[in-house]
Structures are given as C-alpha cells and as structure tokens.
Design an enzyme around this catalytic site. Structure first.
Site, short mmCIF file in Angstrom:
data_model
loop_
_atom_site.label_atom_id
_atom_site.label_comp_id
_atom_site.label_asym_id
_atom_site.label_seq_id
_atom_site.Cartn_x
_atom_site.Cartn_y
_atom_site.Cartn_z
CD GLN A 1 -26.05 -5.71 111.57
OE1 GLN A 1 -26.48 -5.15 112.59
NE2 GLN A 1 -25.74 -5.03 110.48
CG HIS B 1 -27.96 -10.43 115.08
ND1 HIS B 1 -28.19 -9.19 114.52
CD2 HIS B 1 -26.93 -10.26 115.95
CE1 HIS B 1 -27.34 -8.32 115.04
NE2 HIS B 1 -26.55 -8.94 115.89
CB CYS C 1 -38.78 -29.59 123.28
SG CYS C 1 -37.43 -30.75 123.12
CB CYS D 1 -37.48 -32.03 127.37
SG CYS D 1 -37.38 -30.30 126.85
N GLY E 1 -26.46 -2.05 103.51
CA GLY E 1 -27.83 -2.07 104.02
C GLY E 1 -27.94 -2.20 105.51
CB THR E 2 -26.14 -2.39 108.39
OG1 THR E 2 -26.36 -2.37 109.81
CG2 THR E 2 -24.72 -1.92 108.09
CB SER E 3 -29.37 1.62 110.68
OG SER E 3 -29.52 0.56 111.62
CG ASN F 1 -27.77 2.70 103.94
OD1 ASN F 1 -28.83 3.24 103.61
ND2 ASN F 1 -27.63 2.09 105.11
N PRO F 2 -28.95 3.85 100.76
CG PRO F 2 -31.09 3.28 100.00
CD PRO F 2 -29.94 2.78 100.81
#
Ligand code: BV8
Ligand code: ZN
Length: 249
Positions: free
Chosen positions: A101, A119, A148, A151, A188-190, A214-215
């Site tokens: 992520q 993501h 850009c 353009c 390491g993800t909530s 994960n802690p």
C-alpha cells in the site's frame, strides 16, 4: 517427493505461494511517518483531508507542498531489515509476491522486483490532462505545482487518492494472489483502508495461513495463525532466519 508448493528447510516448512501485504508500518523504522499512530500525522494534516481529488482541485499548491515535503522526508530514508528480508525471500522463493500500500518505493530500493504497488508511487508524476508521466526524484521539485512539458496541464503525484479507484491491473493481480496464496505475511498495516484491507480476508477465505507482524492489534489479528507483536524490522528477519532460509547464502 515433496508436494508442489512446499518450501522446506530443516525441520521447517511453509506452503507456497507466499504473499506479503505491507503497509506504512514496514517503513516506520526507516523514518517514514505512518498515517496513524502517535507520529502518524503528516505535519498537522490528516491524509484523508489532503490525499483526495477534491483537495487537489481546491488547492493544488497546498497538496503539492504536502507531497513535496513527504518526498523530502522519504528521500533521506533507507530500506530497513524488514524490506531487505522480503527482498531476500524473493531471491530464495520463486512463488513470492510483495503487495504494498506504500508509495515510498523502499521495497524496490531494498532489491524487491516482484512488487505490486496498489496505491501508486510518490516518485512518479502524471499529467491531469494528457497521458504524459515521468519518474522525478528531485527534492524539492524545481517548480510547484509542476506543469506538463507536453500540454502545460497541471501534473499530479501518481498515487491513488481516497475516493479514487485503484489501478485495475494491480488490484486484479493482488486479488488473485490473495485468493491463491497458501501463506500471507501481513506486515505493518492497520488494515482499515479498502480494498487493500480485504486481501487478508480473501486469503483466509481460501484457508491460507496468515502471519501478522505489527506491534499493535488490527482487524487481521483475530484471524491470524501467528502474530509477532513487535516491530517488523526485528521480527521479520528473525522469522525468516527461523525458517532456516535466512542462513543460506
Ligand atoms: C476506493 C496513497 C472506490 C496516497 C492511500 C467507509 C468504509 C469502508 C471504505 C470506505 C469508507 N469510506 C471511504 C471508503 C473507501 C476508502 C477507505 O478505505 N477509507 C478508509 C479511511 C475507511 N478507500 C478508498 O477511497 C480507496 N478507493 O475505495 O475507490 C472507487 C471504485 C471505483 C471508482 C471510484 C472509486 C483508495 C484508498 C487509497 C488511498 N491512498 N495512499 C498517499 O499516500 O498520499 S491510503 C494510505 O493510507 C496508505 O497507502 C495506506 O493504504 C493507508 C494507511 O494504512 P497503513 O499503510 O496500514 O498505515 P497506518 O498508518 O494506517 O498503519 C500503520 C500500521 O503499522 C499500524 O497498524 C501500526 O501499528 C503498524 N506499525 C507501526 N510501526 C511498525 C508497525 N508495524 C510493524 N513494524 C513497525 N515498526
Ligand atoms: Zn499533459
């Protein structure tokens, strides 16, 4: 003859395919602030307030200041032992994929090649008007907001904002990997941001073994087969070494 998809070392074995789903926590020990938790705030802005198309439409300069500041913070961060362990696993196991992520690019910096970025990536910019895009690692960016060269349209960070669909190919590949893996490391993800947060549930639905690093407790914890309630930079290398493969050169 070992059944296909069994990784064996010494007395230990692990069923393959193996998938690692990672979130901001795997980069915490590298110095990249997470989105939640004590140091979770990026300066005094909530990601949900700035990482949105509405915020960008309303004030592209503010959103670009925030991303330029994040890029400067991340530019000084190095991969940590957790990133390096996943890159080492990729060297040892063919049937292994990192689904992240994170937008910081630290998995690739650690040597991982098979990485699905759900993501996007903070080091890429893309035009809001045409299909021009580029990787640009200059910090700070020379002109904000960037325009850009093709353009003159406004450029944006090539990341997925809240309320935006994830890249279809990456999401389909991640979904299929979750549905077919036999072991998933959740690092390491909530596990609250969808649709990424549903990947561990999909793996579980197919009876994969879930191992969480994960802690803190998360919605994944209650269905995990094994939980390392400690920083990934310590637990993940130890787990891999315990698998015995960490020792093989
Ligand atoms: C979409 C890129 C639809 C940008 C990001 C209500 C209910 C359910 C869903 C929704 C809802 N309302 C809105 C939604 C959908 C929304 C969502 O899920 N919102 C949440 C807040 C409820 N999702 C979306 O909008 C997604 N798009 O649904 O589109 C659609 C479909 C078709 C057409 C149009 C639209 C898009 C989501 C992607 C948003 N972009 N990032 C940028 O970075 O700037 S999200 C961003 O936040 C991250 O990428 C990540 O996904 C998320 C943060 O989560 P984590 O990575 O887990 O980080 P966090 O800080 O939360 O947790 C860190 C963890 O690490 C903690 O558990 C901590 O304990 C742990 N930790 C700390 N230190 C360590 C550690 N672990 C190990 N070791 C350590 N040392
Ligand atoms: Zn353009």
């Amino acid at each position: 003859m070992l059944p296909r998809g069994l990784f064996v070392h010494g007395m230990r074995s692990m069923e393959l395919p193996l998938v690692a789903l990672t979130g901001a926590g795997i980069s915490a020990e590298s110095g990249v602030p997470t989105f939640r938790g004590s140091r979770g705030l990026w300066r005094d802005y909530k990601p949900q307030d700035l990482a949105t198309p509405e915020a960008f439409r309303r004030d592209p300069g503010l959103v670009w200041d925030w991303y330029d500041w994040r890029r400067e913070v991340i530019a000084d961060c190095q991969p940590n032992a957790a990133h390096r362990t996943l890159a080492h696993i990729e060297e040892k196991i063919d049937d292994f994929l990192v689904v992240t992520q994170n937008v910081d690019g630290l998995h690739q910096a650690a040597g991982s090649r098979r990485v699905l970025e759900l993501h996007g990536n903070i080091w890429r910019l893309r035009c809001t008007h045409c299909d021009y895009g580029r990787e640009d690692r200059r910090v700070p960016l020379p002109d904000l907001p960037p325009h850009c060269p093709h353009c003159r349209g406004l450029m944006r960070p090539d990341v997925v904002w809240f309320g935006e669909a994830l890249p279809r190919a990456a999401m389909e590949a991640a979904w299929s990997a979750a549905a077919n893996c036999r072991t998933m490391l959740v690092v390491g993800t909530s596990a609250v941001v969808e649709p990424a947060a549903s990947l561990p549930r999909e793996a579980r639905r197919n009876n994969a073994r879930l191992i969480e690093f994960n802690p803190a407790r998360t919605p994944v914890s209650r269905s995990a087969d094994e939980v390392f309630r400690e920083p990934a930079g310590e637990a993940l290398p130890r787990w891999w070494a315990r698998m015995g493969a960490g020792k093989r050169r």
